[in-house]
Design an enzyme around this catalytic site. Structure first.
Site, PDB file in Angstrom:
ATOM      1  N   CYS A  85       0.818  -1.210   0.000  1.00  0.00           N
ATOM      2  CA  CYS A  85       0.000   0.000   0.000  1.00  0.00           C
ATOM      3  C   CYS A  85       0.853   1.262   0.000  1.00  0.00           C
ATOM      4  CB  CYS A  85      -0.886   0.045   1.251  1.00  0.00           C
ATOM      5  SG  CYS A  85      -1.983  -1.360   1.469  1.00  0.00           S
ATOM      6  N   CYS A 133      -2.845   4.934   2.741  1.00  0.00           N
ATOM      7  CA  CYS A 133      -3.953   3.986   2.626  1.00  0.00           C
ATOM      8  C   CYS A 133      -4.898   4.115   3.825  1.00  0.00           C
ATOM      9  CB  CYS A 133      -3.419   2.554   2.554  1.00  0.00           C
ATOM     10  SG  CYS A 133      -4.723   1.330   2.217  1.00  0.00           S
ATOM     11  N   CYS A 175      -2.550  -2.806  -3.585  1.00  0.00           N
ATOM     12  CA  CYS A 175      -3.830  -2.618  -2.906  1.00  0.00           C
ATOM     13  C   CYS A 175      -4.849  -2.008  -3.872  1.00  0.00           C
ATOM     14  CB  CYS A 175      -3.619  -1.688  -1.707  1.00  0.00           C
ATOM     15  SG  CYS A 175      -5.122  -1.219  -0.835  1.00  0.00           S
ATOM     16  N   CYS A 223      -6.023   1.843  -2.012  1.00  0.00           N
ATOM     17  CA  CYS A 223      -5.229   3.075  -2.119  1.00  0.00           C
ATOM     18  C   CYS A 223      -4.553   3.223  -3.477  1.00  0.00           C
ATOM     19  CB  CYS A 223      -4.193   3.156  -1.002  1.00  0.00           C
ATOM     20  SG  CYS A 223      -2.892   1.887  -1.060  1.00  0.00           S
TER      21      CYS A 223
END
Length: 204
Positions: A37, A41, A68, A71
């Site tokens: 991430c 995030c 991810c 994000c």
């Protein structure tokens, strides 16, 4: 935090605070989910023992982590430190973004920079924790992911726009790295889906 080494405590503090100043400077990989991430995030901050920090998205992916979906690392800004003209790795990253590695390979990239392949690999390993080929591959994948989710371009056009040599290669790369086919990603995260209401889900 220097280019060569990331300070764990400083990174973890930035992640805990979701500090936007660090967005693009490093990535957080979570061992329990297999996902990496951005520092901003919105997901719950993972336990210290479950995180690793990487200098570049390609390093996280080379370690087996996937981006991810919450994000979206492909939207992360570049580290300002890479924009220094005198920095060879920074120039190499810009050339990779321009597609030089896709067109000419790492050998061609090294020639453009007037260095040997070996020296270029050594610099990338020291600065980013992975090689230029992995960076180019991650660039293609993240660009394709962005085009799939933000545009209505046909999947064939997305494959070639992102720098893949064929649709078959594109499909295989996305499936191998992220575990889903281009059509599956578009159906769940594409521009038409964004018009609806999405129920919250955990990252990835």
């Amino acid at each position: 935090m220097t280019t060569r080494q990331l300070d764990f405590d400083a990174c973890y503090l930035a992640v805990s605070a979701r500090d936007s100043r660090f967005d693009g400077r490093f990535y957080t990989a979570v061992t329990t989910t297999g996902i990496y991430c951005r520092p901003i995030c919105p997901a719950r901050t993972p336990a210290r023992g479950n995180v690793r920090f990487y200098r570049h998205a390609a390093a996280a992916e080379a370690a087996g982590f996937r981006p991810c979906r919450r994000c979206r690392p492909e939207l992360s800004p570049g580290d300002p430190g890479w924009d220094v003209r005198a920095d060879l790795v920074g120039r190499a990253l810009r050339l990779i973004d321009d597609g030089v590695a896709d067109e000419s390979g790492v050998a061609g990239l090294a020639r453009r920079l007037h260095v040997t392949e070996r020296h270029l690999h050594r610099l990338f390993a020291a600065e980013l924790g992975t090689g230029p080929l992995a960076v180019a591959r991650t660039r293609r994948l993240l660009l394709a992911k962005q085009l799939l989710t933000e545009t209505t371009l046909p999947i064939t056009d997305v494959a070639f726009a992102a720098g893949f040599g064929s649709v078959r290669q594109f499909n295989a790369a996305l499936k191998e790295s992220y575990g889903f086919a281009p059509g599956e990603l578009r159906r769940t995260n594409g521009p038409m889906h964004e018009k609806g209401v999405r129920s919250p889900s955990r990252p990835g």
